[in-house]
Design a protein around this motif. Structure first.
Motif, short mmCIF file in Angstrom:
data_model
loop_
_atom_site.label_atom_id
_atom_site.label_comp_id
_atom_site.label_asym_id
_atom_site.label_seq_id
_atom_site.Cartn_x
_atom_site.Cartn_y
_atom_site.Cartn_z
N GLY A 250 -23.51 -74.47 40.67
CA GLY A 250 -22.83 -74.04 41.76
C GLY A 250 -22.89 -72.46 41.80
N LEU A 251 -22.88 -72.01 43.91
CA LEU A 251 -23.68 -71.16 44.76
C LEU A 251 -22.36 -70.18 45.50
CD1 LEU A 251 -26.62 -70.19 42.94
CD2 LEU A 251 -25.14 -69.38 41.99
N SER A 252 -21.63 -69.41 45.44
CA SER A 252 -21.31 -69.41 47.13
C SER A 252 -21.26 -67.85 47.35
CB SER A 252 -19.67 -70.15 47.42
OG SER A 252 -19.56 -69.92 48.83
N PHE A 253 -21.09 -67.31 48.43
CA PHE A 253 -21.43 -66.23 48.65
C PHE A 253 -19.80 -66.24 49.52
CE2 PHE A 253 -26.14 -64.87 48.51
CZ PHE A 253 -25.94 -64.16 47.37
N HIS A 258 -20.85 -58.95 50.32
CA HIS A 258 -21.61 -60.19 48.76
C HIS A 258 -21.36 -60.14 48.12
CE1 HIS A 258 -24.53 -56.98 51.93
NE2 HIS A 258 -24.93 -58.61 52.67
N ASP A 259 -20.20 -60.36 47.74
CA ASP A 259 -19.80 -61.30 46.71
C ASP A 259 -20.06 -62.99 46.08
OD1 ASP A 259 -18.49 -58.89 46.19
OD2 ASP A 259 -15.93 -59.35 46.92
N LEU A 260 -20.47 -62.67 45.01
CA LEU A 260 -21.08 -64.16 44.99
C LEU A 260 -20.27 -64.79 43.92
CD1 LEU A 260 -22.98 -65.75 44.77
CD2 LEU A 260 -24.86 -65.11 42.83
N TYR A 261 -20.09 -66.10 43.91
CA TYR A 261 -19.05 -66.69 42.95
C TYR A 261 -20.06 -68.29 41.78
CZ TYR A 261 -15.27 -65.71 46.23
OH TYR A 261 -14.09 -64.47 46.42
N SER A 262 -20.58 -68.13 41.02
CA SER A 262 -20.73 -69.00 40.78
C SER A 262 -19.92 -69.84 39.47
CB SER A 262 -21.96 -68.56 39.97
OG SER A 262 -21.35 -67.38 38.85
N ALA A 263 -20.71 -70.74 39.46
CA ALA A 263 -19.51 -72.24 38.61
C ALA A 263 -21.32 -73.10 37.89
CB ALA A 263 -19.78 -73.32 39.29
N VAL A 271 -17.22 -64.24 38.72
CA VAL A 271 -17.47 -63.84 40.10
C VAL A 271 -19.05 -61.95 39.57
CG1 VAL A 271 -16.74 -61.85 41.47
CG2 VAL A 271 -15.55 -63.94 40.41
N TRP A 272 -19.95 -61.55 41.20
CA TRP A 272 -20.82 -61.18 40.69
C TRP A 272 -20.64 -60.04 42.31
CZ3 TRP A 272 -23.44 -61.98 35.93
CH2 TRP A 272 -23.66 -63.06 35.61
N ASN A 273 -20.90 -59.17 41.55
CA ASN A 273 -21.10 -57.84 43.00
C ASN A 273 -22.81 -57.76 43.45
OD1 ASN A 273 -21.34 -55.54 44.99
ND2 ASN A 273 -19.00 -55.08 44.66
N VAL A 274 -23.61 -58.36 44.89
CA VAL A 274 -24.64 -58.33 44.55
C VAL A 274 -25.29 -57.02 44.81
CG1 VAL A 274 -26.46 -59.15 45.64
CG2 VAL A 274 -24.77 -61.10 45.34
N ASP A 275 -24.02 -56.06 46.32
CA ASP A 275 -24.56 -54.96 45.64
C ASP A 275 -25.25 -53.95 45.05
OD1 ASP A 275 -24.99 -55.13 48.92
OD2 ASP A 275 -22.81 -55.43 49.36
N GLU A 276 -24.00 -54.10 43.93
CA GLU A 276 -24.47 -53.15 43.12
C GLU A 276 -25.44 -53.96 41.66
OE1 GLU A 276 -22.59 -50.08 42.96
OE2 GLU A 276 -22.34 -50.53 45.36
N ASN A 277 -25.54 -55.00 41.67
CA ASN A 277 -25.97 -56.13 40.61
C ASN A 277 -24.75 -55.71 39.57
OD1 ASN A 277 -27.86 -56.97 39.16
ND2 ASN A 277 -29.16 -54.92 38.77
N ALA A 278 -23.91 -56.14 39.91
CA ALA A 278 -22.66 -56.09 38.92
C ALA A 278 -22.47 -57.44 38.44
CB ALA A 278 -22.42 -54.73 39.24
N ALA A 289 -17.45 -80.24 32.91
CA ALA A 289 -18.29 -79.26 33.73
C ALA A 289 -18.56 -79.08 35.04
CB ALA A 289 -19.87 -80.46 33.55
N ILE A 290 -18.78 -78.28 35.56
CA ILE A 290 -17.96 -78.26 36.73
C ILE A 290 -19.60 -78.58 37.65
CG2 ILE A 290 -17.29 -76.36 39.07
CD1 ILE A 290 -16.65 -74.75 36.68
N THR A 291 -18.44 -79.09 38.99
CA THR A 291 -20.21 -79.96 40.11
C THR A 291 -20.12 -79.36 41.11
OG1 THR A 291 -18.61 -81.69 40.33
CG2 THR A 291 -20.45 -82.20 38.16
N GLY A 292 -19.70 -78.81 41.59
CA GLY A 292 -19.70 -78.19 42.68
C GLY A 292 -19.12 -77.25 43.36
N LEU A 293 -19.23 -76.41 43.91
CA LEU A 293 -18.13 -74.92 44.41
C LEU A 293 -18.47 -74.50 45.79
CD1 LEU A 293 -17.58 -71.79 41.97
CD2 LEU A 293 -18.62 -71.67 44.51
N ASP A 294 -17.27 -74.33 46.59
CA ASP A 294 -17.37 -73.85 47.84
C ASP A 294 -16.55 -72.44 47.60
OD1 ASP A 294 -18.70 -73.21 49.92
OD2 ASP A 294 -17.42 -74.63 51.30
N SER A 295 -16.71 -71.84 48.90
CA SER A 295 -16.04 -70.36 49.39
C SER A 295 -15.64 -70.16 50.72
CB SER A 295 -16.03 -69.23 49.00
OG SER A 295 -16.98 -68.56 48.72
#
Length: 482
Positions: A250-253, A258-263, A271-278, A289-295
């Motif tokens: 799962g992925l959701s901005f 540009h904060d990205l959540y991943s499951a 939690v990732w900061n895409v602007d800072e590549n961090a 196992a996590i099967t889905g994510l949203d924000s």
């Protein structure tokens, strides 16, 4: 400029004042030096008379006319009177312009106030646009199908401006489509296993993807535990995020950032900061196992926990989580309707509506897509995907019964009502509504996105663009409204 204030004196006219007849002034040389002007205080000189007469239409001799009654006489306008009249007209025009500007300002103020009110309702999760009652089932001929992937489509997203679709598949490829023409704009080919070092792109099944709310970044996640970041406009590869210990499911901005959540199947959220590549942080809590994510726009995300049968709301800033129970089997998909409500689908065929303020579902429809198999061994069609038209009363679900089902959320999201179903050919692995609410897109394949235990041989891999048609306006209803 000065001539604009001179007045054409009507020739051959006579003026009556206090019962006496006053002949119109003559030009120099006409022999009547005793002519009087309208303003008695000062006698006009010859130069002044010349300028006035130079604007006249003709220089014909004076012809006497019969005396007119006082009320019918048209007095000539002096330069002073004309200046006064023009000044008054100018002031009236300024006043009218100010009034119009005030009306426009009031309209803009009301418009802004309306938008602010909508934003407040949206933040509170209380904004519900009533769209479902006007939707009608589209004809089969109106549904367009885009084909280009060699293997089943697993996920897709629509660009924020509704002009493009990004799709991914088990062939590890990503395709950017033009919605209007249906043509491919970009193709990122998949690579073979073992070519990760030299191939720019995925070399394993892509399971999830999302695009930032400004369309700048596209994120994709695969079975190889990798997250790839791409430039949304050009599909140029930018970054690769590593850290998950299982397939990225799962992925959701976060909306507006540009904060990205991943499951992941490793049961964590990152939690990732895409602007800072961090990388920012990791959250734990699910037992499977996590099967889905949203924000959406709040600093929180929601997840479906698969076989742990829980839905969780993660409050990132507070580093806390809310746990919800309700499904009786594995929860396969989840989508936020607004900041306060969400919809989920499970492999027991049920679809549920939730509020973040209630630990149990507000409404559940069992066997939402019917059953299959013999009467004694009947099994429900499991729900593989759900979608929601944000801040509305319209949601959709997909299964492997070759149908996309549209639903209406009742008042206060207390119930789900069937609207209509749209036939497709295969597993509905992904569903997305356009931002405008003009169409729904379904990613369809011969297999479920996570496995190969069941293959629909007659199915075809494709992207279905389903128009959301509205009922024509009813004149009788409009008359009643008036």
């Amino acid at each position: 400029m000065s001539s604009s204030f001179f007045i054409k004196t009507k020739e051959n006219s006579k003026f009556s004042k206090k019962g006496k007849s006053i002949s119109a002034p003559k030009r120099k040389g006409d022999g009547d030096s005793g002519a009087k002007s309208k303003v008695r205080a000062k006698k006009p000189n010859a130069k002044f008379n010349e300028e006035i007469s130079s604007d006249s239409e003709a220089e014909s001799p004076v012809v006497p006319r019969k005396r007119q009654p006082v009320e019918d006489i048209d007095y000539a306008e002096t330069p002073q009177e004309k200046k006064l009249r023009l000044a008054k007209l100018y002031l009236e025009q300024l006043k009218e312009a100010d009034d119009n500007k005030a009306e426009d300002d009031d309209f803009e103020t009301d418009l802004v106030a309306g938008r602010l009110e909508e934003d407040v309702l949206e933040q509170k999760g209380k904004l519900q646009r009533l769209i479902a009652k006007d939707l009608i089932q589209p004809d089969a001929s109106e549904i367009r199908v885009l084909r280009g992937h060699k293997l089943p489509i697993t996920c897709l997203v629509i660009s924020p401006d509704d002009k493009c679709i990004f799709s991914a598949a088990k062939d590890c490829s990503i395709i950017k489509w033009d919605v209007e023409s249906g043509k491919k704009l970009h193709t990122i080919p998949g690579g073979r296993k073992g070519t990760e070092d030299r191939h720019v792109g995925h070399t394993a099944h892509i399971l999830c993807m999302d695009i930032s709310s400004d369309g700048k970044y596209l994120a994709t996640g695969d079975m190889n535990k990798l997250i790839m970041i791409w430039e949304g406009e050009t599909c140029k590869h930018l970054y690769k995020f590593t850290g998950h210990k299982g397939p990225v499911s799962g992925l959701s901005f976060r909306k507006g950032t540009h904060d990205l959540y991943s499951a992941s199947h490793d049961r964590s959220i990152k939690v990732w900061n895409v602007d800072e590549n961090a990388y920012v942080e990791t959250l734990f809590g699910h037992q499977d196992a996590i099967t889905g994510l949203d924000s959406l726009s709040r600093e929180r995300c929601v997840t479906a926990g698969g076989r742990d049968r829980t839905v969780r709301v993660w409050k990132i800033a507070e580093e806390s989580q809310l746990v919800f129970h309700g499904h009786e089997s594995s929860i396969d998909c989840i989508q936020l309707i607004n900041e306060e409500h969400m919809i989920t689908g499970a492999d027991d065929g049920s679809v549920s509506l939730w509020s973040v303020n209630k630990k149990k579902p507000l409404s559940t429809v069992k066997q939402a897509h019917g059953c299959h198999g013999d009467a004694a061994l009947e099994q429900p069609h499991w729900v593989a995907s759900v979608a929601a038209l944000q801040n509305s009363d319209t949601v959709a679900s997909g299964s492997h019964n070759s149908h996309v089902q549209l639903w209406k959320c009742g008042q206060y999201y207390r119930r789900l009502e069937r609207l209509f179903s749209v036939p497709v050919s295969g597993f509905v692995n992904s569903l997305k509504f356009s931002s405008s609410g003009q169409f729904l897109v379904a990613g369809v394949g011969q297999e479920h996105r996570l496995g190969r235990w069941w293959r629909l041989k007659e199915a075809k891999n494709g992207i279905y663009i389903i128009p959301l048609k509205r009922k024509p306006p009813n004149p009788e209803e409009n008359k009643m409204a008036e």
